[in-house]
Design a protein around this motif. Structure first.
Motif, PDB file in Angstrom:
ATOM      1  N   ALA A  58      33.582  57.906  50.333  1.00  0.00           N
ATOM      2  CA  ALA A  58      32.957  57.145  49.278  1.00  0.00           C
ATOM      3  C   ALA A  58      33.677  56.101  48.838  1.00  0.00           C
ATOM      4  CB  ALA A  58      32.754  58.152  48.159  1.00  0.00           C
ATOM      5  N   PHE A  59      33.090  54.898  48.115  1.00  0.00           N
ATOM      6  CA  PHE A  59      33.674  53.769  47.750  1.00  0.00           C
ATOM      7  C   PHE A  59      34.643  54.332  46.557  1.00  0.00           C
ATOM      8  CE2 PHE A  59      32.549  50.411  44.262  1.00  0.00           C
ATOM      9  CZ  PHE A  59      33.781  49.600  44.694  1.00  0.00           C
ATOM     10  N   ALA A  60      35.985  53.662  46.889  1.00  0.00           N
ATOM     11  CA  ALA A  60      36.884  54.043  45.471  1.00  0.00           C
ATOM     12  C   ALA A  60      37.066  52.750  44.806  1.00  0.00           C
ATOM     13  CB  ALA A  60      38.294  54.088  46.380  1.00  0.00           C
ATOM     14  N   PRO A  61      36.353  52.729  43.605  1.00  0.00           N
ATOM     15  CA  PRO A  61      36.173  51.617  42.745  1.00  0.00           C
ATOM     16  C   PRO A  61      37.674  51.221  42.055  1.00  0.00           C
ATOM     17  CG  PRO A  61      34.907  53.560  41.750  1.00  0.00           C
ATOM     18  CD  PRO A  61      35.372  53.768  43.177  1.00  0.00           C
ATOM     19  N   SER A  62      38.515  52.231  42.007  1.00  0.00           N
ATOM     20  CA  SER A  62      39.715  52.087  41.354  1.00  0.00           C
ATOM     21  C   SER A  62      40.450  51.262  42.128  1.00  0.00           C
ATOM     22  CB  SER A  62      40.376  53.164  40.728  1.00  0.00           C
ATOM     23  OG  SER A  62      40.575  53.983  41.678  1.00  0.00           O
ATOM     24  N   ALA A  63      40.378  50.692  43.245  1.00  0.00           N
ATOM     25  CA  ALA A  63      41.232  50.242  44.172  1.00  0.00           C
ATOM     26  C   ALA A  63      41.966  49.093  43.458  1.00  0.00           C
ATOM     27  CB  ALA A  63      40.816  50.105  45.481  1.00  0.00           C
ATOM     28  N   ARG A  77      34.806  37.786  24.217  1.00  0.00           N
ATOM     29  CA  ARG A  77      35.210  39.164  24.714  1.00  0.00           C
ATOM     30  C   ARG A  77      35.693  39.447  25.877  1.00  0.00           C
ATOM     31  NH1 ARG A  77      29.717  39.095  22.178  1.00  0.00           N
ATOM     32  NH2 ARG A  77      29.787  39.927  20.245  1.00  0.00           N
ATOM     33  N   LEU A  78      36.705  39.973  26.115  1.00  0.00           N
ATOM     34  CA  LEU A  78      37.185  40.287  27.322  1.00  0.00           C
ATOM     35  C   LEU A  78      37.257  41.679  27.904  1.00  0.00           C
ATOM     36  CD1 LEU A  78      38.999  38.018  25.684  1.00  0.00           C
ATOM     37  CD2 LEU A  78      40.057  37.845  27.971  1.00  0.00           C
ATOM     38  N   ALA A  79      37.174  42.073  28.996  1.00  0.00           N
ATOM     39  CA  ALA A  79      37.401  43.440  29.497  1.00  0.00           C
ATOM     40  C   ALA A  79      38.265  43.653  31.014  1.00  0.00           C
ATOM     41  CB  ALA A  79      36.051  44.074  29.638  1.00  0.00           C
ATOM     42  N   VAL A  80      39.018  44.424  31.151  1.00  0.00           N
ATOM     43  CA  VAL A  80      39.676  44.743  32.359  1.00  0.00           C
ATOM     44  C   VAL A  80      38.860  46.003  32.963  1.00  0.00           C
ATOM     45  CG1 VAL A  80      41.367  45.656  33.835  1.00  0.00           C
ATOM     46  CG2 VAL A  80      41.875  43.788  32.136  1.00  0.00           C
ATOM     47  N   THR A  81      38.011  45.614  34.102  1.00  0.00           N
ATOM     48  CA  THR A  81      37.207  46.718  34.548  1.00  0.00           C
ATOM     49  C   THR A  81      37.477  47.182  36.048  1.00  0.00           C
ATOM     50  OG1 THR A  81      35.439  45.507  35.687  1.00  0.00           O
ATOM     51  CG2 THR A  81      35.205  45.660  33.488  1.00  0.00           C
ATOM     52  N   ASP A  82      37.248  48.325  36.633  1.00  0.00           N
ATOM     53  CA  ASP A  82      37.218  48.543  37.860  1.00  0.00           C
ATOM     54  C   ASP A  82      36.101  48.009  38.680  1.00  0.00           C
ATOM     55  OD1 ASP A  82      35.130  50.332  37.852  1.00  0.00           O
ATOM     56  OD2 ASP A  82      36.224  52.192  38.006  1.00  0.00           O
ATOM     57  N   LEU A  83      36.072  48.144  40.149  1.00  0.00           N
ATOM     58  CA  LEU A  83      35.098  47.594  41.058  1.00  0.00           C
ATOM     59  C   LEU A  83      33.824  48.197  40.751  1.00  0.00           C
ATOM     60  CD1 LEU A  83      37.467  47.246  44.183  1.00  0.00           C
ATOM     61  CD2 LEU A  83      37.097  45.498  42.576  1.00  0.00           C
ATOM     62  N   THR A 123      48.956  42.379  37.919  1.00  0.00           N
ATOM     63  CA  THR A 123      48.223  41.117  38.275  1.00  0.00           C
ATOM     64  C   THR A 123      48.068  41.089  39.920  1.00  0.00           C
ATOM     65  OG1 THR A 123      50.056  39.770  38.396  1.00  0.00           O
ATOM     66  CG2 THR A 123      48.705  39.319  36.507  1.00  0.00           C
ATOM     67  N   ALA A 124      48.942  41.830  40.390  1.00  0.00           N
ATOM     68  CA  ALA A 124      48.553  42.018  41.979  1.00  0.00           C
ATOM     69  C   ALA A 124      47.386  42.628  42.348  1.00  0.00           C
ATOM     70  CB  ALA A 124      49.855  42.671  42.547  1.00  0.00           C
ATOM     71  N   GLU A 125      47.107  43.575  41.501  1.00  0.00           N
ATOM     72  CA  GLU A 125      45.946  44.427  41.537  1.00  0.00           C
ATOM     73  C   GLU A 125      44.428  43.747  41.024  1.00  0.00           C
ATOM     74  OE1 GLU A 125      46.320  49.116  40.657  1.00  0.00           O
ATOM     75  OE2 GLU A 125      47.893  47.772  39.455  1.00  0.00           O
ATOM     76  N   LEU A 126      44.558  42.528  40.485  1.00  0.00           N
ATOM     77  CA  LEU A 126      43.405  41.874  39.923  1.00  0.00           C
ATOM     78  C   LEU A 126      42.929  41.120  40.976  1.00  0.00           C
ATOM     79  CD1 LEU A 126      42.260  41.072  37.390  1.00  0.00           C
ATOM     80  CD2 LEU A 126      43.475  38.875  37.320  1.00  0.00           C
ATOM     81  N   ALA A 354      30.257  39.229  33.560  1.00  0.00           N
ATOM     82  CA  ALA A 354      31.355  38.562  33.892  1.00  0.00           C
ATOM     83  C   ALA A 354      32.023  39.146  34.998  1.00  0.00           C
ATOM     84  CB  ALA A 354      32.090  37.843  32.906  1.00  0.00           C
ATOM     85  N   SER A 355      32.184  40.624  34.643  1.00  0.00           N
ATOM     86  CA  SER A 355      32.946  41.604  35.721  1.00  0.00           C
ATOM     87  C   SER A 355      32.150  41.687  36.934  1.00  0.00           C
ATOM     88  CB  SER A 355      32.995  43.074  35.118  1.00  0.00           C
ATOM     89  OG  SER A 355      33.205  43.875  35.787  1.00  0.00           O
ATOM     90  N   ALA A 356      30.727  41.777  36.765  1.00  0.00           N
ATOM     91  CA  ALA A 356      29.846  41.963  38.081  1.00  0.00           C
ATOM     92  C   ALA A 356      30.019  40.870  39.085  1.00  0.00           C
ATOM     93  CB  ALA A 356      28.348  42.278  37.620  1.00  0.00           C
ATOM     94  N   MET A 357      30.322  39.651  38.258  1.00  0.00           N
ATOM     95  CA  MET A 357      30.087  38.495  39.113  1.00  0.00           C
ATOM     96  C   MET A 357      31.669  38.370  39.968  1.00  0.00           C
ATOM     97  SD  MET A 357      29.851  34.428  37.763  1.00  0.00           S
ATOM     98  CE  MET A 357      31.033  34.452  36.387  1.00  0.00           C
ATOM     99  N   ALA A 358      32.414  38.696  39.279  1.00  0.00           N
ATOM    100  CA  ALA A 358      33.944  38.908  39.843  1.00  0.00           C
ATOM    101  C   ALA A 358      33.999  39.870  41.264  1.00  0.00           C
ATOM    102  CB  ALA A 358      35.030  39.112  38.918  1.00  0.00           C
ATOM    103  N   VAL A 359      33.533  41.006  40.742  1.00  0.00           N
ATOM    104  CA  VAL A 359      33.320  42.094  41.692  1.00  0.00           C
ATOM    105  C   VAL A 359      32.500  41.674  43.056  1.00  0.00           C
ATOM    106  CG1 VAL A 359      32.442  44.307  41.982  1.00  0.00           C
ATOM    107  CG2 VAL A 359      33.980  43.893  39.766  1.00  0.00           C
TER     108      VAL A 359
END
Lengths: 373, 373
Positions: A58-63, A77-83, A123-126, A354-359
């Motif tokens: 399965a998809f691993a969104p926390s990668a 408004r800012l948020a760090v989200t997983d994938l 930041t390497a995981e961003l 904004a998160s979805a667009m980046a994902v």
């Protein structure tokens, strides 16, 4: 194959071979590559039909993570989200967009770095940054285009300024588009054709067609603030034209007509307190918006209209006015399965979008191919 | 990889590996499979940079054929084309849509078989059939939905009736959508966001957004015949509403208002003969259509509007009227790069679009995967 797995459901190698039509050996090799990249993970065993039960993946969104940024006239408004756009750390702060791009984006970069630390990520995981701005944006370049309430921002290279600190791709769009995307993904992911309408100080729309946000040739699709309301011939807009939707039915227009109100928020307060004149004014605004949405429904044939923005907080009055005109004025074929509702994601629509667009960029077929090549 | 090659340009294995990011061995294996299926063919040698010049490969559009069918109220146009929509055999015949689906589709099947023979191809080589009908169609099922001028056709299973004779997938859409597709592919393939407007007895539109036809939730997107024209409050439509575009500006509405004309074709004849009243009436129709298109431009932000249908044959009058209102009424950001032109494919738009619709299905990633699996 990875695009299939993005829905989060675990699948066996045989499932994937059956759906994609690819050879078992091809599927197995691709799974190994996606696992090595961290994008998918083992998800237990499927029920066996005899013999050793097959492994599922399965998809691993926390990668990886992304940063979503929603900038308004007076807030961020800012948020760090997983994938999967699950929020890992979140911050809301007061901020004046009129301070200009250098100052505002420096605050954004600083706060984003803090949120990354808070979420325990580097930041390497961003994988990317998504930004929404309160004005017209040329999405392809990420540059604002003559934004009326953003002095100093015209043609600013937002991706370059923000990308310098993050070393990740930066995507930019206007606030209504990211709200449409956020509301669609979080609340109505199964609806392929949806029209999101923000009714606040101004009025704007975001178009989801065949499952994706449609921005048009210059990124201005959905800018319905200055279209003519059918039947209205006596209101002159500040733009010089007659009968513009925004001059008649925006939160500001309603507030200006209503004694005791100066802002859209005042209108909402009055409606909630049971003020009859305010309720009637909001319902009439709904009818005028409905006259334009009736045309939009005939043109786009969405199966859902979602009303967001602060005036959506005024309860059912605005939606009732919109329904009244849309169902009367649009073609039966286009309205028989049409639902008109208020937004569910409220103030979080923008940052989720904004998160979805980046994902979406980080998990596009091209990006995934590069990652596993 | 095959989707890349559909543009017809020859590419080497190295080109394809570079663009797709796939391993050379993967690319080579895929090329062998596509060659075996006949979908690509060797296309000579590229210029060498030293050593043996590398072989190139290109799309082979003659591998299969499709049948495009454009049905009107009183005519049918059919064409057998290759997979690049190049016409191999063509026929136009008089035919009454009111004869009903069984009779009409039997004629279509018979004529289609004749055209296949004429083109020297067999039904085994037929990859698909595309059909345009003069009324609302639920594209997903291929069934007409209460079509006003097609008695007997409501809910008819067109794909099943026609597929019985051809043993190939049959796709059905309304005539305006296939005209939009045909005009887009044949004349403006590089334009991602285009609005096609047919002005004939009625008025309808077809929407190309992000390069593809957008049909909406029930397939009724683009049905602008009964939207309200802003500013018009004194014309009642046969549908019961006030100010419908079709009641004001269709070819029939113009003919009805014009002494000496009874059909849209009469209007065109009069304009071409220099009749001033006819020219003025067509220009005014253009302005009224422009009022609705101004809203459509704000909503969709296309970079091109193409005017087709018989009234487009009345020279520049209709386009001039449309331009007058659209450029005045739409937002600068949406109109600064907007072109408004008349259609180039004329009477062939529909049959070319029907062919393109069938080709798109035959060459979709899923269909190609099945073919080479």
């Amino acid at each position: 194959m990875f695009q299939l797995l993005r829905d989060g459901k675990p699948r066996t190698r045989a499932d994937l071979a059956a759906v994609t039509g690819q050879a078992r050996s091809t599927v197995a090799a691709r799974i190994d590559l996606l696992m090595a990249a961290g994008l998918i993970a083992p998800a237990g065993e499927a029920t066996s039909t005899g013999g050793r039960p097959p492994a599922t993946f399965a998809f691993a969104p926390s990668a990886q993570v992304v940063l979503g940024v929603d900038l308004g006239a007076t807030h961020a408004r800012l948020a760090v989200t997983d994938l999967a756009s699950t929020v890992l750390a979140h911050r809301e702060l007061p901020l004046l967009i009129t301070d200009g791009p250098e100052s505002v984006l420096a605050r954004v970069a600083e706060t984003g770095a803090e949120l990354l630390r808070e979420a325990g990520r580097t930041t390497a995981e961003l994988a990317g940054v998504g930004v929404g701005l309160p004005g017209p944006v040329e999405h392809a370049t990420g540059r604002p285009n003559n934004p009326p309430i953003m002095p100093g921002w015209d043609d600013a290279d937002v991706p370059a300024i923000l990308g310098a600190g993050f070393h990740a791709p930066v995507l930019v769009d206007n606030d209504v588009n990211i709200m449409a995307l956020g509301e669609h993904r979080a609340a109505w992911p199964g609806i392929a054709d949806l029209l999101f309408v923000k009714v606040a100080t101004g009025i704007g729309a975001g178009i989801i067609a065949d499952g994706a946000l449609r921005r048009g040739a210059q990124g201005s699709a959905g800018d319905i603030g200055h279209v003519a309301v059918p039947g209205v011939t006596d209101v002159v807009c500040r733009c010089g034209n007659v009968g513009c939707l925004e001059a008649i039915a925006s939160g500001l227009a309603v507030a200006n007509r209503l004694e005791g109100a100066t802002t859209p928020a005042d209108v909402v307060t009055m409606v909630r307190a049971g003020d009859v004149a305010a309720s009637q004014a909001v319902r009439q605004a709904g009818r005028d918006i409905g006259a334009v949405l009736a045309t939009s429904v005939s043109l786009l044939n969405p199966s859902m209209i979602v009303i967001g923005g602060i005036l959506a907080d005024a309860g059912e009055h605005i939606v009732a006015g919109i329904r009244e005109v849309v169902y009367q004025r649009s073609l039966p074929l286009a309205t028989q399965h049409l639902r008109i509702v208020t937004a569910r994601t409220g103030t979080q629509a923008g940052v989720l979008g904004a998160s979805a667009m980046a994902v979406d960029q980080a998990l596009s077929p091209e990006a995934v191919d590069r990652l596993v090549a």
